[in-house]
Design an enzyme around this catalytic site. Structure first.
Site, PDB file in Angstrom:
ATOM      1  N   HIS A 196       0.846  -1.118   0.164  1.00  0.00           N
ATOM      2  CA  HIS A 196      -0.079   0.131  -0.037  1.00  0.00           C
ATOM      3  C   HIS A 196       0.880   1.268   0.050  1.00  0.00           C
ATOM      4  CE1 HIS A 196      -4.341  -1.115   0.505  1.00  0.00           C
ATOM      5  NE2 HIS A 196      -3.714  -2.447   0.750  1.00  0.00           N
ATOM      6  N   ASP A 197       1.837   1.126   0.834  1.00  0.00           N
ATOM      7  CA  ASP A 197       2.926   2.367   0.797  1.00  0.00           C
ATOM      8  C   ASP A 197       3.454   2.697  -0.675  1.00  0.00           C
ATOM      9  OD1 ASP A 197       4.157   4.602   2.065  1.00  0.00           O
ATOM     10  OD2 ASP A 197       6.076   3.309   1.776  1.00  0.00           O
ATOM     11  N   GLY A 213       5.342   5.805  -4.652  1.00  0.00           N
ATOM     12  CA  GLY A 213       6.418   5.078  -4.474  1.00  0.00           C
ATOM     13  C   GLY A 213       6.759   4.962  -3.093  1.00  0.00           C
ATOM     14  N   ASP A 269       7.701   5.742   0.256  1.00  0.00           N
ATOM     15  CA  ASP A 269       8.124   6.767   1.248  1.00  0.00           C
ATOM     16  C   ASP A 269       7.658   6.923   2.289  1.00  0.00           C
ATOM     17  OD1 ASP A 269       5.349   7.164   0.586  1.00  0.00           O
ATOM     18  OD2 ASP A 269       5.735   9.112  -0.556  1.00  0.00           O
ATOM     19  N   GLU A 285      -2.896   9.658   4.460  1.00  0.00           N
ATOM     20  CA  GLU A 285      -2.937   8.605   3.463  1.00  0.00           C
ATOM     21  C   GLU A 285      -3.253   7.011   4.316  1.00  0.00           C
ATOM     22  OE1 GLU A 285       0.223   5.712   0.762  1.00  0.00           O
ATOM     23  OE2 GLU A 285       0.560   7.914   1.014  1.00  0.00           O
TER      24      GLU A 285
END
Length: 143
Positions: free
Chosen positions: A68-69, A74, A76, A90
């Site tokens: 998911h990240d 990207g 991050d 997020e």
């Protein structure tokens, strides 16, 4: 749209993602923290292992968190950020609301800050933890 299919779209997305990664100028180095924080990988590995002993779902949750990240813009560690009154993070967005095991990354970060302050990024913690859970599962239960 003539000739459109979900399979073609999936292939195109995967191909575009691979080209982005392969075309990157950044050089990844497995030994990046060897001099600046030699215990970094060991701290992350044992933190994840300890959490996994108490919750068998931790490895899957860490891998899902990494996915998911990395999915949108990207890898991050933006999925770790908390919301503020002015901005929904997020982490709290609909696709990520069901993510779990943030405490494992937080625990690893706390230990790393004690061992070598301001050295290991949260993005690297998530990536190393994901790598380790995949390696551990492959060793324990080969396909």
């Amino acid at each position: 749209m003539a000739g459109f299919s979900p399979r073609k779209l999936s292939f195109s997305i995967i191909f575009l993602g691979l080209m982005t990664v392969l075309g990157s100028q950044a050089a990844l180095d497995v030994h990046y923290y060897d001099r600046t924080c030699p215990e970094a990988e060991k701290i992350i590995r044992y933190t994840v292992l300890n959490a996994s002993m108490h919750d068998a779902k931790v490895p899957a949750r860490i891998l899902r968190m990494f996915f998911h990240d990395c999915f949108i813009k990207g890898c991050d560690a933006s999925v770790l950020l908390d919301s503020t009154p002015q901005n929904q993070a997020e982490k709290d967005g609909p696709p990520n609301i069901s993510l779990r095991a943030f405490y494992v990354i937080d625990d690893a970060k706390t230990k790393l800050e004690s061992a070598c302050p301001k050295t290991v990024s949260c993005a690297d913690i998530v990536a190393i933890a994901a790598r380790d859970v995949v390696a551990r599962v492959n060793i324990e239960k080969p396909f």
